[in-house]
Design an enzyme around this catalytic site. Sequence first.
Site, PDB file in Angstrom:
ATOM      1  N   SER A 241      -9.749   1.874   2.724  1.00 44.94           N
ATOM      2  CA  SER A 241      -8.877   2.630   1.866  1.00 44.94           C
ATOM      3  C   SER A 241      -7.823   1.783   1.144  1.00 44.94           C
ATOM      4  O   SER A 241      -7.199   2.279   0.202  1.00 44.94           O
ATOM      5  CB  SER A 241      -8.147   3.691   2.705  1.00 44.94           C
ATOM      6  OG  SER A 241      -7.318   3.088   3.672  1.00 44.94           O
TER       7      SER A 241
ATOM      8  N   LYS B 275       0.872  -1.186   0.000  1.00 45.79           N
ATOM      9  CA  LYS B 275       0.000   0.000   0.000  1.00 45.79           C
ATOM     10  C   LYS B 275       0.906   1.233   0.000  1.00 45.79           C
ATOM     11  O   LYS B 275       1.925   1.259   0.713  1.00 45.79           O
ATOM     12  CB  LYS B 275      -0.882  -0.029   1.246  1.00 45.79           C
ATOM     13  CG  LYS B 275      -1.910   1.092   1.321  1.00 45.79           C
ATOM     14  CD  LYS B 275      -2.842   0.901   2.525  1.00 45.79           C
ATOM     15  CE  LYS B 275      -3.920   1.972   2.594  1.00 45.79           C
ATOM     16  NZ  LYS B 275      -4.859   1.769   3.727  1.00 45.79           N
TER      17      LYS B 275
ATOM     18  N   SER C   8     -10.043  -0.509   6.947  1.00 44.81           N
ATOM     19  CA  SER C   8      -9.471  -0.437   5.598  1.00 44.81           C
ATOM     20  C   SER C   8      -8.738  -1.674   5.098  1.00 44.81           C
ATOM     21  O   SER C   8      -8.358  -1.717   3.931  1.00 44.81           O
ATOM     22  CB  SER C   8      -8.516   0.744   5.495  1.00 44.81           C
ATOM     23  OG  SER C   8      -9.263   1.915   5.341  1.00 44.81           O
TER      24      SER C   8
END
Length: 485
Positions: free
Chosen positions: A151, A76, A175
């Site tokens: 997210s 990420k 997330s």
Amino acid sequence: MHMLTLAEISRALSAKEFSAEELTRVLLTRIAQVDPQLNSFITVTEAQAIEQAKAADQRRAQGETGALLGAPIAHKDLFCTQGVRTSCGSKMLDNFIAPYNATVVQKLADAGVVSLGKLNMDEFAMGSANESSHYGPVRNPWDTSRIPGGSSGGSAAAVAARLVPAATGTDTGGSIRQPAALTNLTGLKPTYGRISRWGMIAYASSLDQGGMLARNAEDCALLLQAMAGFDPKDSTSVDQPVDDYLASLEKPLAGLRIGLPKEYFGEGLDSRIADLTLKAVEELKKLGATVKEISLPNMQHAIPAYYVIAPAEASSNLSRYDGVRFGYRCEDPADLTDLYKRSRAEGFGDEVRRRIMVGTYALSAGYYDAYYLKAQRIRRLIKNDFMAAFNEVDVILGPTTPSVAWKLGEKNNDPVAEYLMDIYTITANLAGVPGLSMPAGFVDGLPVGVQLLAPYFQEGRLLNIAHQYQKATDWHTKAPTGFLE
Ligand code: GLN
């Protein structure tokens, strides 16, 4: 090759069925071909990946045998990666080349993991749909007109589409678990403090926790083994020995006490998701578990409390982006105040600015007691609810999300509707307990996830339950057609 799980890759690499370099090249080619439809990567690090793969092959040739040696993943884009852009999905950090590796990145690199690149995400990890990224929305491989969740939406889409076998993610309010649920993956948010936050760009520091999204619990265990552990560089990292997560996978579930919180099955939950959740419970009962209803009475206060605490911490954490030290700087500032104002106004997107305003307001004199302190009190009550529940049961089970993946743009004019999508996941962050989402079926061809929550540091138990469930079911093996060739 791209259909293999991490564990299968690990076995194939040690059996010399293919080399890490061959595998890396196959995946890089697939990313180039497929990702334009999904937008899951912000940066692909081809040259570095090939280099790391060659190094891993060499280490294997010299007799090293680590489970992850030569295994590919992607990060990420809020984990700092030395020499590589780390954007946090924001224009503010579009030009930021991290000068060091996050502890998580370093630990995985030491284990011989090959990083293919950096994955798209909501700007500063704020969102549940991956639509707030400066680099554009990510699409769900199960239906590209829908969001993949957020997210960690890039992580979810990339793994679900078999571009990479697993990815890192972070979870401040859901997330990891929510995008895992919406894309048919297994996602683990460990206990707060289990994985170092050092080098992980901060959103809400008392809630943020790194973890992973993968195809099954076994792969999550492999990664957690390498990622977990005390880090003196992170003052909230907990100095507690790391369990043997792979060994805990095979424990039988006989006698396991599961609690179903009645508040999780109330209004707002799609009844078809409720049915699939109860089907998963039946499956676990067959494996020896017992079930009882429990209550988490303060759950209804979780979203309001979270949306005071998280923005408050964010407003403080994001004050460092001032256009002076690093990140975006506006053109031709008239004076210092203009530099601050315009750099921040131009560098941050709408959702981030909204949260900074809410957070600054909640922390301001006169409102601090009314909002921030009150939210902290609710946080303690929620923690107490969990402690009381875990006196009666070993784990808590419920749906991960109230609905399946929604259409891109559907909730854009209603931020609160999007905030409500975190209703089942947020409490675990407020209390700091570990949570896992695992695939449990489909509604209208879209994946549904079931969430398991456990007492502090019992990640092993969560992985154990998910693994046993996955040995008895095949939901987690389903892949989105159209992305497999
Ligand atoms: N959707 C929640 C938020 O926007 C959670 C995000 C996260 O876990 N990073 O804050």
